[in-house]
Design an enzyme around this catalytic site. Structure first.
Site, mmCIF file in Angstrom:
data_model
loop_
_atom_site.group_PDB
_atom_site.id
_atom_site.type_symbol
_atom_site.label_atom_id
_atom_site.label_comp_id
_atom_site.label_asym_id
_atom_site.label_seq_id
_atom_site.Cartn_x
_atom_site.Cartn_y
_atom_site.Cartn_z
ATOM 1 N N ARG A 42 -27.208 3.613 -0.126
ATOM 2 C CA ARG A 42 -27.730 3.162 -1.448
ATOM 3 C C ARG A 42 -26.798 2.362 -1.982
ATOM 4 O O ARG A 42 -25.804 2.598 -2.328
ATOM 5 C CB ARG A 42 -28.059 4.655 -2.239
ATOM 6 C CG ARG A 42 -28.685 4.377 -3.485
ATOM 7 C CD ARG A 42 -28.614 5.586 -4.335
ATOM 8 N NE ARG A 42 -29.414 5.687 -5.563
ATOM 9 C CZ ARG A 42 -29.115 5.410 -6.711
ATOM 10 N NH1 ARG A 42 -27.740 5.116 -6.954
ATOM 11 N NH2 ARG A 42 -29.820 5.255 -7.820
ATOM 12 N N SER A 111 -39.032 10.510 -3.636
ATOM 13 C CA SER A 111 -38.249 11.412 -4.892
ATOM 14 C C SER A 111 -39.479 12.055 -5.615
ATOM 15 O O SER A 111 -40.399 11.206 -6.014
ATOM 16 C CB SER A 111 -37.464 10.574 -5.576
ATOM 17 O OG SER A 111 -36.103 10.142 -4.842
ATOM 18 N N LYS A 141 -27.027 10.234 -11.488
ATOM 19 C CA LYS A 141 -28.329 10.111 -12.421
ATOM 20 C C LYS A 141 -28.343 10.967 -13.534
ATOM 21 O O LYS A 141 -28.960 12.173 -13.663
ATOM 22 C CB LYS A 141 -29.488 10.091 -11.556
ATOM 23 C CG LYS A 141 -29.948 9.044 -10.602
ATOM 24 C CD LYS A 141 -31.169 9.326 -9.926
ATOM 25 C CE LYS A 141 -31.554 8.140 -9.217
ATOM 26 N NZ LYS A 141 -32.888 8.063 -8.553
#
Length: 210
Positions: A42, A111, A141
């Site tokens: 990521r 997700s 997040k």
């Protein structure tokens, strides 16, 4: 890789680790030595050529370790380097288009936040696994909606796919998630923010030894 093998620690690279390709490779190697079964690159803020080079190096490390390598968001990069698959958020490429591009054997994760119907739809459209979360306060997040143990229990009876729990998951709080139905637990800072990455990964991996 057979979906049955989608179990264990899913280590997702942190933004800080991705700033230094050498540090990234060292950290991912340590996570794999500690027992991570999936690695996800990521690297949203990294330039495309550098991200591609990182992906190729991490893929090689995963191949050596017998682990899966997943690219976040970037279907074309996953296809170009022959990654094991891609993970898609809600605003990323459509699942069916990703499956068509990557073929029937690629791993495609989706997700689903805290919304079970998303997981049901993802299974219908060809996902390999689904991810719910955040389950705990998350540095990666912080504004993500909270998910519950009840959601995991309910999803276990609603979908046949492996389920990943994400969001603030540590080796200290992961056991109830696994007991509720999580096949995998994903960690970013819990692994790559640790002083000893291998030891941190090992603590998660032990939770799956039954």
């Amino acid at each position: 890789m057979n979906p049955v093998a989608l179990r264990g620690l899913y280590a997702i690279t942190s933004a800080a680790t991705c700033r230094d390709p050498v540090r990234l490779a060292d950290a991912v190697g340590a996570a794999l030595r500690g027992g991570a079964r999936l690695i996800q690159l990521r690297a949203k803020d990294v330039a495309a050529p550098t991200r591609a080079a990182m992906a190729r190096e991490l893929l090689a490390l995963c191949r050596t370790a017998g682990a899966c390598f997943i690219v976040n968001d970037d279907v074309e990069l996953a296809a170009t380097i022959g990654a094991d698959g891609v993970h898609l958020g809600q605003s990323d490429a459509p699942l069916r288009a990703a499956r068509e591009r990557l073929g029937p054997h690629a791993l495609i994760g989706v997700s689903c936040a805290n919304v079970l119907p998303r997981a049901i739809a993802a299974e219908r459209d060809g996902a390999s696994y689904v991810a719910f979360g955040r389950f705990f306060p998350s540095l990666t997040k912080p504004d993500a909606p909270p998910a519950s143990l009840e959601l995991l229990r309910e999803s276990r009876g609603a979908v046949r796919l492996p389920i990943c729990a994400i969001g603030g998951v540590t080796s200290d709080n992961a056991a109830p998630l696994i007991a509720a139905g999580a096949s995998m637990v994903a960690a970013v800072e819990g692994v790559f923010g640790a002083a000893d990455v291998a030891a941190a990964a090992r603590a998660y991996a032990r939770l799956f030894v039954q």
